[in-house]
Design a protein around this motif. Structure first.
Motif, PDB file in Angstrom:
ATOM      1  N   TYR A 344     -25.819  -0.454 -39.449  1.00  0.00           N
ATOM      2  CA  TYR A 344     -25.790  -0.576 -41.037  1.00  0.00           C
ATOM      3  C   TYR A 344     -27.110  -0.804 -41.513  1.00  0.00           C
ATOM      4  O   TYR A 344     -27.743   0.105 -42.312  1.00  0.00           O
ATOM      5  N   SER A 345     -27.933  -1.834 -40.856  1.00  0.00           N
ATOM      6  CA  SER A 345     -29.530  -1.934 -41.331  1.00  0.00           C
ATOM      7  C   SER A 345     -30.613  -1.470 -40.274  1.00  0.00           C
ATOM      8  O   SER A 345     -31.226  -1.699 -40.628  1.00  0.00           O
ATOM      9  N   ARG A 346     -30.405  -0.711 -39.300  1.00  0.00           N
ATOM     10  CA  ARG A 346     -30.793   0.234 -38.166  1.00  0.00           C
ATOM     11  C   ARG A 346     -31.466  -0.617 -37.426  1.00  0.00           C
ATOM     12  O   ARG A 346     -32.856  -0.449 -37.371  1.00  0.00           O
ATOM     13  N   GLY A 347     -31.042  -1.725 -37.643  1.00  0.00           N
ATOM     14  CA  GLY A 347     -31.982  -2.371 -36.386  1.00  0.00           C
ATOM     15  C   GLY A 347     -32.944  -3.557 -36.944  1.00  0.00           C
ATOM     16  O   GLY A 347     -32.859  -4.495 -35.911  1.00  0.00           O
ATOM     17  N   ARG A 348     -32.992  -3.456 -38.852  1.00  0.00           N
ATOM     18  CA  ARG A 348     -33.916  -4.174 -38.627  1.00  0.00           C
ATOM     19  C   ARG A 348     -33.118  -5.828 -39.493  1.00  0.00           C
ATOM     20  O   ARG A 348     -32.921  -5.206 -40.709  1.00  0.00           O
ATOM     21  N   LEU A 349     -33.120  -6.827 -39.083  1.00  0.00           N
ATOM     22  CA  LEU A 349     -32.480  -7.293 -39.768  1.00  0.00           C
ATOM     23  C   LEU A 349     -33.446  -8.955 -40.553  1.00  0.00           C
ATOM     24  O   LEU A 349     -34.155  -8.723 -39.867  1.00  0.00           O
ATOM     25  N   ASP A 350     -32.991  -9.064 -41.103  1.00  0.00           N
ATOM     26  CA  ASP A 350     -34.186  -9.701 -42.327  1.00  0.00           C
ATOM     27  C   ASP A 350     -33.957 -11.320 -42.512  1.00  0.00           C
ATOM     28  O   ASP A 350     -34.382 -11.898 -42.448  1.00  0.00           O
ATOM     29  N   ASP A 351     -32.692 -11.483 -41.300  1.00  0.00           N
ATOM     30  CA  ASP A 351     -32.426 -13.159 -41.482  1.00  0.00           C
ATOM     31  C   ASP A 351     -31.308 -13.236 -39.902  1.00  0.00           C
ATOM     32  O   ASP A 351     -30.686 -12.105 -39.755  1.00  0.00           O
ATOM     33  N   ASP A 352     -31.417 -14.603 -39.668  1.00  0.00           N
ATOM     34  CA  ASP A 352     -30.582 -14.587 -38.734  1.00  0.00           C
ATOM     35  C   ASP A 352     -29.018 -14.376 -38.410  1.00  0.00           C
ATOM     36  O   ASP A 352     -28.525 -14.742 -39.731  1.00  0.00           O
ATOM     37  N   ILE A 353     -27.924 -14.373 -37.695  1.00  0.00           N
ATOM     38  CA  ILE A 353     -27.278 -13.847 -37.709  1.00  0.00           C
ATOM     39  C   ILE A 353     -25.931 -14.572 -36.692  1.00  0.00           C
ATOM     40  O   ILE A 353     -26.588 -15.316 -35.849  1.00  0.00           O
ATOM     41  N   ALA A 354     -24.710 -15.635 -37.332  1.00  0.00           N
ATOM     42  CA  ALA A 354     -24.302 -15.923 -36.724  1.00  0.00           C
ATOM     43  C   ALA A 354     -22.093 -15.851 -36.768  1.00  0.00           C
ATOM     44  O   ALA A 354     -22.187 -16.138 -38.438  1.00  0.00           O
ATOM     45  N   ALA A 355     -21.648 -15.636 -35.908  1.00  0.00           N
ATOM     46  CA  ALA A 355     -20.350 -15.557 -37.129  1.00  0.00           C
ATOM     47  C   ALA A 355     -19.516 -16.276 -35.405  1.00  0.00           C
ATOM     48  O   ALA A 355     -19.896 -16.270 -34.229  1.00  0.00           O
ATOM     49  N   LEU A 356     -18.565 -17.207 -36.459  1.00  0.00           N
ATOM     50  CA  LEU A 356     -17.197 -17.190 -35.227  1.00  0.00           C
ATOM     51  C   LEU A 356     -15.664 -16.653 -35.460  1.00  0.00           C
ATOM     52  O   LEU A 356     -15.486 -16.706 -36.742  1.00  0.00           O
ATOM     53  N   ALA A 357     -15.170 -15.741 -34.823  1.00  0.00           N
ATOM     54  CA  ALA A 357     -13.678 -15.474 -35.265  1.00  0.00           C
ATOM     55  C   ALA A 357     -12.935 -16.327 -34.042  1.00  0.00           C
ATOM     56  O   ALA A 357     -13.302 -16.615 -33.324  1.00  0.00           O
ATOM     57  N   VAL A 358     -11.998 -16.670 -35.183  1.00  0.00           N
ATOM     58  CA  VAL A 358     -11.222 -17.397 -34.326  1.00  0.00           C
ATOM     59  C   VAL A 358      -9.191 -17.163 -34.854  1.00  0.00           C
ATOM     60  O   VAL A 358      -9.129 -16.479 -35.794  1.00  0.00           O
ATOM     61  N   ARG A 359      -8.730 -17.435 -34.025  1.00  0.00           N
ATOM     62  CA  ARG A 359      -7.188 -16.470 -33.533  1.00  0.00           C
ATOM     63  C   ARG A 359      -6.477 -17.216 -32.924  1.00  0.00           C
ATOM     64  O   ARG A 359      -6.460 -17.985 -32.325  1.00  0.00           O
ATOM     65  N   LEU A 360      -4.926 -17.776 -34.026  1.00  0.00           N
ATOM     66  CA  LEU A 360      -3.578 -18.543 -33.281  1.00  0.00           C
ATOM     67  C   LEU A 360      -3.039 -17.834 -33.138  1.00  0.00           C
ATOM     68  O   LEU A 360      -2.713 -16.835 -33.768  1.00  0.00           O
ATOM     69  N   CYS A 361      -2.491 -18.001 -31.407  1.00  0.00           N
ATOM     70  CA  CYS A 361      -1.705 -17.349 -30.471  1.00  0.00           C
ATOM     71  C   CYS A 361      -0.527 -18.103 -30.464  1.00  0.00           C
ATOM     72  O   CYS A 361      -0.388 -19.470 -31.368  1.00  0.00           O
ATOM     73  N   GLU A 362       0.030 -17.474 -30.051  1.00  0.00           N
ATOM     74  CA  GLU A 362       1.945 -17.417 -30.463  1.00  0.00           C
ATOM     75  C   GLU A 362       2.208 -19.462 -29.218  1.00  0.00           C
ATOM     76  O   GLU A 362       2.808 -19.647 -29.297  1.00  0.00           O
ATOM     77  N   THR A 363       1.448 -19.331 -27.781  1.00  0.00           N
ATOM     78  CA  THR A 363       1.424 -19.639 -27.367  1.00  0.00           C
ATOM     79  C   THR A 363       0.696 -20.456 -26.836  1.00  0.00           C
ATOM     80  O   THR A 363      -0.877 -19.708 -26.332  1.00  0.00           O
ATOM     81  N   PRO A 364       0.045 -22.158 -25.779  1.00  0.00           N
ATOM     82  CA  PRO A 364      -1.294 -22.305 -25.590  1.00  0.00           C
ATOM     83  C   PRO A 364      -0.954 -21.734 -23.947  1.00  0.00           C
ATOM     84  O   PRO A 364      -0.337 -20.913 -22.991  1.00  0.00           O
ATOM     85  N   GLN A 365      -2.567 -21.620 -24.477  1.00  0.00           N
ATOM     86  CA  GLN A 365      -3.166 -21.178 -22.129  1.00  0.00           C
ATOM     87  C   GLN A 365      -2.604 -22.174 -21.199  1.00  0.00           C
ATOM     88  O   GLN A 365      -2.594 -23.666 -21.509  1.00  0.00           O
ATOM     89  N   GLN A 366      -2.189 -21.220 -20.175  1.00  0.00           N
ATOM     90  CA  GLN A 366      -1.297 -22.039 -19.287  1.00  0.00           C
ATOM     91  C   GLN A 366      -2.481 -22.513 -18.397  1.00  0.00           C
ATOM     92  O   GLN A 366      -3.189 -21.614 -17.670  1.00  0.00           O
TER      93      GLN A 366
END
Length: 366
Positions: A344-366
């Motif tokens: 979208y930005s053609r590789g030219r970012l005007d600012d730093d970018i950080a993101a976290l994606a979080v999903r709740l699962c049905e069962t915890p990891q064993q």
């Protein structure tokens, strides 16, 4: 953790090989033209251009060797076509080759210096943006970081996730400013969060300790100019036993909540003060509670994501983009976000970018 420095949107390996071989290709083209055309056209006088081009991408010894080849080619052409002005052109080749060798030496020194700087930046990155596990019990997490500066590995954006006895606690934020002072302020906030998240039972106390850490850092390293250095921050707590989340928002862009294809921003009822400004505007913090069921996804991000611009100045349509994404794991979602932001930005970012994606699962990891 999805990390990316610069350059972005590189060409293929084949294109890079063509560029590195371009001095040789240029030499062959000039020599061929000089041999195939009448002597009056004097293409041989272009031979000094080859070592000059090599200095931009080759080490010193190959550059000198190419200059030597060009000199021998010039001597050979003078035997075939007498009267080419051999000595003038040969002198030019020698002079350009010497200058090119020196330029190559200086370039390599600067590249070594830049490499050392990047090693320091990588060390700073490990302090501020430590690698995150992809799973905390039933909570699945992925992170994304992109530095806007071409030479940077890290900027003023920060995030952290810790697993505590009260639940999984997440932090994302953005320090006003650029350069090493912003990185130092981000490190102070993240370190305060790491300590407070394990020691404080409620997020208001965590936020107050983060504000205190930010204030101490700014007192020790005051910003240049009249403007105060401050940071936005977003705190999220996901209890181990509950199906809800608690959010404390210190002036940060609200997270986006995705549930069965529907997207909404989780706005705070009352914004909490930005970090390092609590003494000026009061330390009244508000914690909001939202439902968070298995399969729901939460996207935390800094303003660099929503403010990425296309060539016509339009901002990246983050909410519409998230609404159009198929059901995916956090890693797949941020991989797509990474790709689409750069496109979208053609590789030219005007600012730093950080993101976290979080999903709740049905069962915890064993």
């Amino acid at each position: 953790m999805i990390q990316s420095g610069w350059p972005r949107l590189l060409g293929s390996y084949g294109r890079g090989s063509f560029v590195r071989l371009s001095p040789v290709i240029l030499t062959v083209v000039i020599a061929s033209l000089a041999y195939a055309t009448p002597p009056q056209m004097a293409f041989s006088r272009l031979l000094p251009a080859a070592p000059a081009l090599a200095a931009a991408m080759w080490p010193v010894l190959p550059t000198v060797l190419l200059g030597t080849v060009c000199l021998l080619l010039m001597i050979g052409l003078s035997l075939v076509f007498p009267g080419l002005g051999t000595w003038w052109t040969a002198g030019g080749i020698i002079a350009v080759t010497v200058a090119a060798a020196y330029g190559s030496h200086i370039r390599l020194q600067r590249e070594r210096t830049l490499f050392q700087v990047r090693l320091v930046a990588d060390a700073a990155q490990q302090v501020v943006l430590s690698p995150l596990p992809r799973r905390f019990g039933s909570v699945e997490i992925e992170s994304l970081y992109l530095a806007a500066a071409a030479e940077a590995r890290i900027g003023g954006d920060f995030y952290e996730v810790v697993d505590t006895r009260w639940g999984v606690r997440l932090l994302i934020g953005d320090v006003r400013g650029k350069g090493l002072p912003a990185v130092g302020a981000a490190a102070a906030i993240v370190n305060a969060f790491r300590e407070a998240a394990h020691g404080e039972a409620d997020m208001v106390s965590v936020a107050r300790r983060m504000d205190a850490g930010s204030t101490r850092y700014n007192a020790s390293f005051p910003p240049e100019g009249p403007m105060e250095r401050f940071a936005t921050a977003l705190l999220v707590e996901i209890p181990h036993e509950g199906r809800h989340i608690e959010i404390l928002n210190c002036g940060h862009p609200p997270p986006l909540f995705l549930n069965h294809g529907e997207v909404r921003a989780l706005e705070p009822t009352t914004p909490s003060p930005l970090l390092n400004l609590a003494e000026l505007i009061g330390d009244h913090y508000t914690v909001d509670t939202f439902d968070f069921a298995p399969g729901d996804l939460l996207l935390l991000y800094t303003d660099g994501v929503a403010e990425a611009r296309a060539h016509d100045g339009e901002f990246f349509p983050l909410t519409a983009w998230l609404r159009g994404q198929p059901p995916a794991a956090p890693h797949e979602l941020l991989t797509a976000l990474h790709r689409d932001l750069l496109h979208y930005s053609r590789g030219r970012l005007d600012d730093d970018i950080a993101a976290l994606a979080v999903r709740l699962c049905e069962t915890p990891q064993q």
